[in-house]
Design an enzyme around this catalytic site. Sequence first.
Site, mmCIF file in Angstrom:
data_model
loop_
_atom_site.group_PDB
_atom_site.id
_atom_site.type_symbol
_atom_site.label_atom_id
_atom_site.label_comp_id
_atom_site.label_asym_id
_atom_site.label_seq_id
_atom_site.Cartn_x
_atom_site.Cartn_y
_atom_site.Cartn_z
ATOM 1 N N ARG A 166 0.883 -1.183 0.000
ATOM 2 C CA ARG A 166 0.000 0.000 0.000
ATOM 3 C C ARG A 166 0.909 1.217 0.000
ATOM 4 O O ARG A 166 1.441 1.596 1.044
ATOM 5 C CB ARG A 166 -0.938 -0.029 1.214
ATOM 6 C CG ARG A 166 -1.798 1.204 1.333
ATOM 7 C CD ARG A 166 -2.899 1.072 2.370
ATOM 8 N NE ARG A 166 -3.988 0.235 1.917
ATOM 9 C CZ ARG A 166 -5.178 0.161 2.496
ATOM 10 N NH1 ARG A 166 -5.441 0.893 3.573
ATOM 11 N NH2 ARG A 166 -6.114 -0.629 2.028
ATOM 12 N N HIS A 206 -7.633 0.063 -6.369
ATOM 13 C CA HIS A 206 -7.774 -0.822 -5.197
ATOM 14 C C HIS A 206 -8.342 -2.154 -5.714
ATOM 15 O O HIS A 206 -9.491 -2.496 -5.466
ATOM 16 C CB HIS A 206 -8.711 -0.167 -4.180
ATOM 17 C CG HIS A 206 -8.613 -0.734 -2.796
ATOM 18 N ND1 HIS A 206 -7.750 -1.761 -2.458
ATOM 19 C CD2 HIS A 206 -9.295 -0.431 -1.659
ATOM 20 C CE1 HIS A 206 -7.897 -2.049 -1.177
ATOM 21 N NE2 HIS A 206 -8.818 -1.263 -0.668
ATOM 22 N N GLN A 262 -10.030 -4.792 -3.363
ATOM 23 C CA GLN A 262 -11.368 -4.392 -2.927
ATOM 24 C C GLN A 262 -12.389 -4.722 -4.019
ATOM 25 O O GLN A 262 -13.428 -5.331 -3.759
ATOM 26 C CB GLN A 262 -11.388 -2.883 -2.640
ATOM 27 C CG GLN A 262 -12.737 -2.374 -2.174
ATOM 28 C CD GLN A 262 -13.116 -2.924 -0.812
ATOM 29 O OE1 GLN A 262 -12.335 -2.845 0.118
ATOM 30 N NE2 GLN A 262 -14.303 -3.509 -0.698
ATOM 31 N N ASP A 282 -18.304 5.646 -1.344
ATOM 32 C CA ASP A 282 -17.041 5.591 -0.595
ATOM 33 C C ASP A 282 -16.833 6.974 0.023
ATOM 34 O O ASP A 282 -17.599 7.918 -0.268
ATOM 35 C CB ASP A 282 -15.899 5.226 -1.573
ATOM 36 C CG ASP A 282 -14.546 5.049 -0.889
ATOM 37 O OD1 ASP A 282 -14.501 4.925 0.354
ATOM 38 O OD2 ASP A 282 -13.521 5.029 -1.607
ATOM 39 N N CYS A 327 -16.887 0.245 0.636
ATOM 40 C CA CYS A 327 -15.663 -0.518 0.915
ATOM 41 C C CYS A 327 -15.213 -0.397 2.365
ATOM 42 O O CYS A 327 -14.456 -1.231 2.843
ATOM 43 C CB CYS A 327 -14.555 -0.067 -0.023
ATOM 44 S SG CYS A 327 -14.225 1.696 0.075
ATOM 45 N N ARG A 387 -13.315 -9.960 1.675
ATOM 46 C CA ARG A 387 -11.926 -9.559 1.403
ATOM 47 C C ARG A 387 -11.000 -10.740 1.701
ATOM 48 O O ARG A 387 -10.125 -11.070 0.920
ATOM 49 C CB ARG A 387 -11.529 -8.349 2.269
ATOM 50 C CG ARG A 387 -12.214 -7.040 1.919
ATOM 51 C CD ARG A 387 -11.816 -6.522 0.550
ATOM 52 N NE ARG A 387 -10.382 -6.394 0.384
ATOM 53 C CZ ARG A 387 -9.649 -5.333 0.754
ATOM 54 N NH1 ARG A 387 -10.246 -4.282 1.261
ATOM 55 N NH2 ARG A 387 -8.347 -5.299 0.575
HETATM 56 N N1 CP Z 1 -11.511 -1.242 2.432
HETATM 57 C C1 CP Z 1 -10.216 -1.222 2.816
HETATM 58 O O1 CP Z 1 -9.288 -1.422 2.015
HETATM 59 O O2 CP Z 1 -10.038 -1.005 4.135
HETATM 60 P P1 CP Z 1 -8.629 -0.734 4.854
HETATM 61 O O3 CP Z 1 -8.166 0.616 4.414
HETATM 62 O O4 CP Z 1 -8.956 -0.787 6.322
HETATM 63 O O5 CP Z 1 -7.671 -1.796 4.444
HETATM 64 N N1 NVA Z 2 -10.955 5.685 -1.297
HETATM 65 C C1 NVA Z 2 -10.520 5.289 0.011
HETATM 66 C C2 NVA Z 2 -10.633 3.809 0.160
HETATM 67 C C3 NVA Z 2 -10.251 3.267 1.517
HETATM 68 C C4 NVA Z 2 -10.339 1.782 1.578
HETATM 69 C C5 NVA Z 2 -9.098 5.761 0.243
HETATM 70 O O1 NVA Z 2 -8.288 5.685 -0.677
HETATM 71 O O2 NVA Z 2 -8.794 6.231 1.346
#
Ligand code: CP
Ligand code: NVA
Length: 305
Positions: free
Chosen positions: A101, A128, A131, A221, A261, A289
């Site tokens: 990440r 993502h 997800q 989201d 998500c 997930r």
């Molecule tokens: N939805 C998701 O990716 O959650 P986190 O940021 O907690 O991993």
């Molecule tokens: N769009 C959000 C998703 C979190 C899982 C972000 O990038 O923070």
Amino acid sequence: MRHLLTLFDLQPMELEAIFTITHDLKEKFAAGLREPILPGRVLAMLFERPSLRTRVSFEAAILQLGGGSLFLGEDVGFGSRESVEDCGRVLGQFVDVIVSRTREHQSLVDFASNCACSVINGLSEQAHPCQALADLYTIREQLGGLKTLRLAWVGDGNNVARSLAIGCAKMGYSFVAASPPGYQLDGSYLDEVRRAVPGAEIEQIEDPREAVEGADVVYTDVWASMGQEAEKQSRAESFAAYQVDRKLMSMAPERAIFMHCMPAHRGMEVTADVLDGPQSVVLEQAANRMHVQKGLLAWLLGKQS
Ligand code: CP
Ligand code: NVA
């Protein structure tokens, strides 16, 4: 070397293969079986941003499959103590698969292209994919009987929206995003999806009411993603008319499910009565997930049960 940086990296048949393994592993899990099909395999988790779902579901997934995981936070010095390329060259020799990440998608690309093992994008500002994979699996579980499917995205044209757009196209679902001006999916990105999946039904509009009309899935989201904290206030103003509330849900067919998500903010992008209401499948999504990532790990590492 197969990486999963975006869903452009998977063909429809490969999505199906991952979902088939997932289904099998999920059934076995429900029956209390956790077959160690990936013994001794090591997953490294390289995270520059916080996470609950992605981190814990991947760690649980590899443990349940008989492997182990290493969580690498900022202290490994990714891109600071040494270059992202050198991190990739070294780390790729120690472990079998890496979930990363990163703050910037380009770092992920540079890292993966120097890594001798598979790299999975655990969220970047552009995509993502894990997800969206779990979401597509959840949609099929919930609405598999429907012949055609329409997903309405309400809100920011962000990383999750981008991954769902390409994911829906690959699954043959139609995708419509309703976002305020300035926060829409890039036209060039939508063209890229259309080039990858000729005939993809994909649309960007402004009006959330028009989007949810006839939709089987209503998805939203956060308005400010990680890294956009400074824009929180201005975004809250721009997105005020995009809150998913009971009134908006009532404009979708009764069969429609609500997805998010998570993390979610009650009273911001979604009201509590929708998030916690009968049409919401957000907890099923979160649970999947782990199941889908087990399917993905088994598929990537070539071990199917
Ligand atoms: N939805 C998701 O990716 O959650 P986190 O940021 O907690 O991993
Ligand atoms: N769009 C959000 C998703 C979190 C899982 C972000 O990038 O923070």
